[in-house]
Design a protein around this motif. Structure first.
Motif, mmCIF file in Angstrom:
data_model
loop_
_atom_site.group_PDB
_atom_site.id
_atom_site.type_symbol
_atom_site.label_atom_id
_atom_site.label_comp_id
_atom_site.label_asym_id
_atom_site.label_seq_id
_atom_site.Cartn_x
_atom_site.Cartn_y
_atom_site.Cartn_z
ATOM 1 N N ALA A 53 0.823 -1.215 0.000
ATOM 2 C CA ALA A 53 0.000 0.000 0.000
ATOM 3 C C ALA A 53 0.853 1.259 0.000
ATOM 4 O O ALA A 53 0.444 2.293 -0.553
ATOM 5 C CB ALA A 53 -0.932 -0.009 1.207
ATOM 6 N N ASN A 86 -12.488 -5.351 -0.447
ATOM 7 C CA ASN A 86 -11.374 -5.445 0.496
ATOM 8 C C ASN A 86 -11.781 -6.217 1.759
ATOM 9 O O ASN A 86 -11.515 -5.787 2.882
ATOM 10 C CB ASN A 86 -10.857 -4.037 0.854
ATOM 11 N N TYR A 94 -1.523 -4.230 1.580
ATOM 12 C CA TYR A 94 -1.379 -4.058 0.125
ATOM 13 C C TYR A 94 -2.333 -3.025 -0.481
ATOM 14 O O TYR A 94 -2.158 -2.651 -1.647
ATOM 15 C CB TYR A 94 -1.599 -5.400 -0.582
ATOM 16 N N GLY A 95 -3.348 -2.607 0.272
ATOM 17 C CA GLY A 95 -4.268 -1.615 -0.259
ATOM 18 C C GLY A 95 -5.421 -2.238 -1.028
ATOM 19 O O GLY A 95 -5.691 -3.444 -0.944
ATOM 20 N N ARG A 96 -6.099 -1.402 -1.805
ATOM 21 C CA ARG A 96 -7.305 -1.793 -2.523
ATOM 22 C C ARG A 96 -7.009 -2.718 -3.705
ATOM 23 O O ARG A 96 -5.901 -2.762 -4.206
ATOM 24 C CB ARG A 96 -8.034 -0.556 -3.045
#
Length: 472
Positions: free
Chosen positions: A87, A315, A324-326
């Protein structure tokens, strides 16, 4: 290298019985080489603006494709092992060749899935590979693909032209300056790459970027976006800017399809609660619902086609999202209701001839019960194709079988690929064309449609309907 051959059967996805298969072949011959209209997707406009070479096989075919790495992750492959960015933008120090080897060793996991069809189509038709991908052919694949990517014929614009793409739409936030679209326009290249307005980060109070995005929204537009009227003016301004960069559509990825029609006083009071923060889940849902109706009103004014992609718990894997984020493959379909949810919006705009709303679903149970009857009645309402988890041959068949009776073919909008994976676009459109030809061949074989009618429908689904629906 004791490799097994890779071949694409010319009758793939066609009916198994010979007479119906022959009809499908004839129909497919008419549509196979039509230009590709890609009216909704998530490719990177920077590719076409800069026209730089793609780095290597891993960066092009593995890292951006959440269809691929979600399957690998489900079988215990860590995302760091295949070089997925964190991320914060950092990455594990994995050699891209080694990441590709991990993929190749696990390629058997994709047997029978749409990813296998799409990837094998890319390997065979785009790169000319004639052996199957596995552990023994991993380096051969990596070297062949990576070497090809360094040549002029595999630059983004050359591939765009080779794929016979007539137009492709990318998807950007209202905060995006759209400099890549400006660069494409000013470059003299004739490829048509347009944008689409996706305001999720500035319309969803539960979006993790909402506070900062709202502040930036005000800075970009010069409007006081902490007042209801200023906030709406900011949207109108950015929509006009997006239109100047070719946009013909908006896109809304809400958790549900809920819409609302509050009075201006009620909407302003709700907005005041939203911008003060600590908004309740009920207020967040009501605000998203009201925004959909406001966006519909703006679409009636500015002519942008409106798309709603609801019904996904995005998510879902919280630990993965934090690291890691979206958009890392942890999005899960939800049960979705449309009849009551859309009524406030449709009461205002459902009968407007100049308004177009395209609906998608991840809840297939709604096809025949809700979506097809709605689209088969309201003049403004159309059905998007089988989407995301369902853009497989089986999902495309189910979509046609369950919507045809109530909505027909002409209350649908043909096909859009909705992908980040640029090289898979021809494969995805080919699958859709083959399935539609197979469906039509069945109707002809059952004497429910004449073959000349099926020819017209096949062409409309592949080419004319997406152009018409998206005002291209």
């Amino acid at each position: 290298m004791n490799a097994k051959p890779l071949a694409l059967h010319e009758d793939r996805l066609f009916p198994p019985d010979a007479p119906t298969r022959a009809i499908a072949r004839r129909l497919y011959t008419q549509v196979a080489h039509l230009p590709i209209v890609s009216p909704h997707g998530h490719t990177d406009p920077a590719w076409f603006a800069g026209n730089e070479a793609f780095a290597n096989a891993t960066e092009l075919l593995l890292v951006p494709d959440h269809y691929v790495f979600r399957m690998l992750y489900s079988q215990g492959v860590p995302l760091d092992a295949i070089g997925i960015p964190h991320a914060d933008g950092s990455r594990a120090g994995v050699d891209p060749r080694e990441a590709w080897r991990v993929f190749a060793q696990n390629f058997h996991l994709f047997r029978g899935t749409p990813s296998s069809m799409w990837l094998n189509h890319v390997f065979h038709d785009v790169f000319g590979l004639r052996v199957r991908l596995d552990a023994g052919t991993s380096d051969h694949y990596y070297d062949t693909i990576t070497a090809a990517l360094q040549t002029p014929d595999f630059r983004p614009r050359a591939l765009f032209e080779r794929f016979n793409i007539e137009v492709i739409a990318t998807t950007e936030s209202p905060l995006d300056p759209l400099q890549h679209h400006a660069a494409i326009r000013d470059s003299g290249w004739n490829g048509r790459v347009i944008t689409a307005y996706r305001p999720d980060a500035v319309v969803d109070p539960e979006h993790e970027q909402f506070p900062g995005a709202l502040e930036q929204f005000g800075e970009i537009t010069g409007e006081n976006v902490y007042t209801w009227d200023g906030y709406l003016r900011a949207h109108r301004q950015r929509r006009e800017f997006f239109k100047s960069r070719g946009a013909t559509s908006t896109d809304h990825g809400h958790p549900t399809s809920a819409t609302a029609d509050l009075s201006p006083t009620e909407a302003s009071a709700l907005f005041d609660r939203v911008v003060r923060g600590n908004v309740s889940p009920q207020d967040a849902e009501l605000f998203r619902a009201q925004i959909l109706t406001e966006m519909a009103a703006m679409s009636l004014d500015d002519g942008l086609v409106m798309q709603i992609h609801p019904g996904c718990f995005r998510n879902h894997n919280h630990g993965l999202f934090q690291r890691y984020g979206r958009d890392k493959g942890a999005d899960i379909p939800l049960r979705t209701e449309y009849v009551h949810a859309l009524k406030p919006l449709l009461d205002r705009f459902g009968n407007e001839p100049d308004f177009t709303l395209i609906l998608f679903t991840l809840d297939e149970s709604t096809y025949s019960r809700e979506l097809a009857p709605l689209a088969g009645h309201y003049p403004s309402l159309f059905l998007g194709p089988a989407w995301w988890f369902h853009d497989a041959p089986e999902g495309m068949w189910r979509f046609r079988e369950q919507t045809l009776a109530s909505a027909g073919f002409y209350n649908t909008i043909g096909f859009n690929d909705d992908t980040r994976a640029f090289l898979s676009i021809p494969a995805r459109h080919d699958v859709a064309r083959r399935i539609d030809c197979a469906v039509l061949a069945k109707l002809v074989a059952e004497h429910r449609m004449d073959e000349d009618e099926a020819m017209e429908v096949a062409t409309d689904l592949a080419y004319r309907l997406p152009k018409q629906a998206y005002r291209l």
